[in-house]
Design a protein around this motif. Structure first.
Motif, PDB file in Angstrom:
ATOM      1  N   LYS A  16      -7.185   1.904   0.041  1.00 44.89           N
ATOM      2  CA  LYS A  16      -7.295   0.616   0.740  1.00 44.89           C
ATOM      3  C   LYS A  16      -8.143   0.753   2.000  1.00 44.89           C
ATOM      4  N   GLU A  65      -3.507  -1.815  10.631  1.00 47.76           N
ATOM      5  CA  GLU A  65      -3.329  -3.216  10.211  1.00 47.76           C
ATOM      6  C   GLU A  65      -3.341  -4.148  11.410  1.00 47.76           C
ATOM      7  N   LEU A  70      -4.508  -7.563   9.964  1.00 50.73           N
ATOM      8  CA  LEU A  70      -4.064  -7.595   8.574  1.00 50.73           C
ATOM      9  C   LEU A  70      -2.545  -7.735   8.525  1.00 50.73           C
ATOM     10  N   TRP A  74      -0.210  -4.257   4.326  1.00 52.72           N
ATOM     11  CA  TRP A  74      -1.410  -4.478   3.514  1.00 52.72           C
ATOM     12  C   TRP A  74      -1.949  -3.174   2.944  1.00 52.72           C
ATOM     13  N   TYR A  88     -12.174  -8.748   0.331  1.00 48.02           N
ATOM     14  CA  TYR A  88     -11.912  -8.739   1.760  1.00 48.02           C
ATOM     15  C   TYR A  88     -13.193  -9.068   2.525  1.00 48.02           C
TER      16      TYR A  88
END
Length: 228
Positions: A16, A65, A70, A74, A88
């Motif tokens: 991520k 985050e 975020l 996440w 994104y």
């Protein structure tokens, strides 16, 4: 049969993080935005089997985050296997806020930029538009700028006006008539050197000639409509 590898939490977070970093021009710029040292980001993105790989722990994940605005968790969510058309777009960057004025206040604005105390303004709206002077929002009243086709600014819309932008033929402007305390929102028409104010609604009265009887306060640069 080869057993399918199931990513652990650290691998998910690393994947991520790479998804986020890929949205920036360089890894260094991403690191600055995330509040991390570039070398730390680089180690977080190492392959699983590379020495000195740095796992993204709970505290680091939440801090990243928070820095990128975020939702909490996440980085912990694995992407679904189904293809998605959502990507994104990068962290949310808030725009500058400008006061929402009534037509009377906007008229006063033409006399002096702070003809009243800005602390008295109860509503401020955000915009990332490039503003060349001072700016304010005006909530449109009436149907004079509602058009059956083309550009239409219906009642209830908010229009952002830039007081530092030069009006040109076709600009949507807010003007203050000499004999009226309120400001009016119209389209500027310049024809053979003569200037007029015109409503977008064809059912409205004819064009108003500008012959020294009004002052253009600002040029409309953005509109927005609230549904609730």
């Amino acid at each position: 049969m080869k057993k399918e590898h199931i990513p652990n939490l650290f691998e998910i977070r690393s994947a991520k993080l790479k998804e986020l970093a890929d949205g920036y021009e360089t890894q260094k710029k991403f690191a600055e935005k995330a509040g991390l040292d570039p070398t730390v980001v680089s180690r977080m993105l190492y392959p699983v089997d590379k020495p000195n790989r740095r796992n993204i722990g709970e505290k680091a994940a939440r801090e990243i985050e928070a820095a990128l605005n975020l939702p909490i968790g996440w980085l912990d969510n694995q992407d679904p296997k189904e293809p998605s058309n959502v990507s994104y777009a990068g962290p949310y960057i808030p725009g500058k806020k400008y006061p929402v004025l009534s037509s009377v206040q906007a008229g006063a604005w033409s006399e002096a930029i702070e003809a009243y105390t800005l602390d008295e303004i109860s509503e401020w709206l955000e915009s990332d538009a490039h503003i060349q002077g001072n700016a304010f929002w005006l909530k449109v009243e009436g149907e004079s700028m509602t058009a059956p086709a083309g550009i239409s600014v219906p009642e209830g819309s908010f229009v952002l006006f830039d007081t530092g932008r030069d009006p040109v033929n076709g600009s949507l402007v807010i003007a203050k008539l000499v004999d009226d305390n309120e400001a009016t929102f119209k389209k500027l028409i310049i024809d053979t050197g003569k200037k007029y104010l015109k409503a977008l609604n064809p059912a409205w009265p004819p064009m108003i000639p500008i012959n020294g009887n009004c002052k253009i306060i600002g040029v409309g640069v953005e509109t927005k409509m609230r549904l609730i």
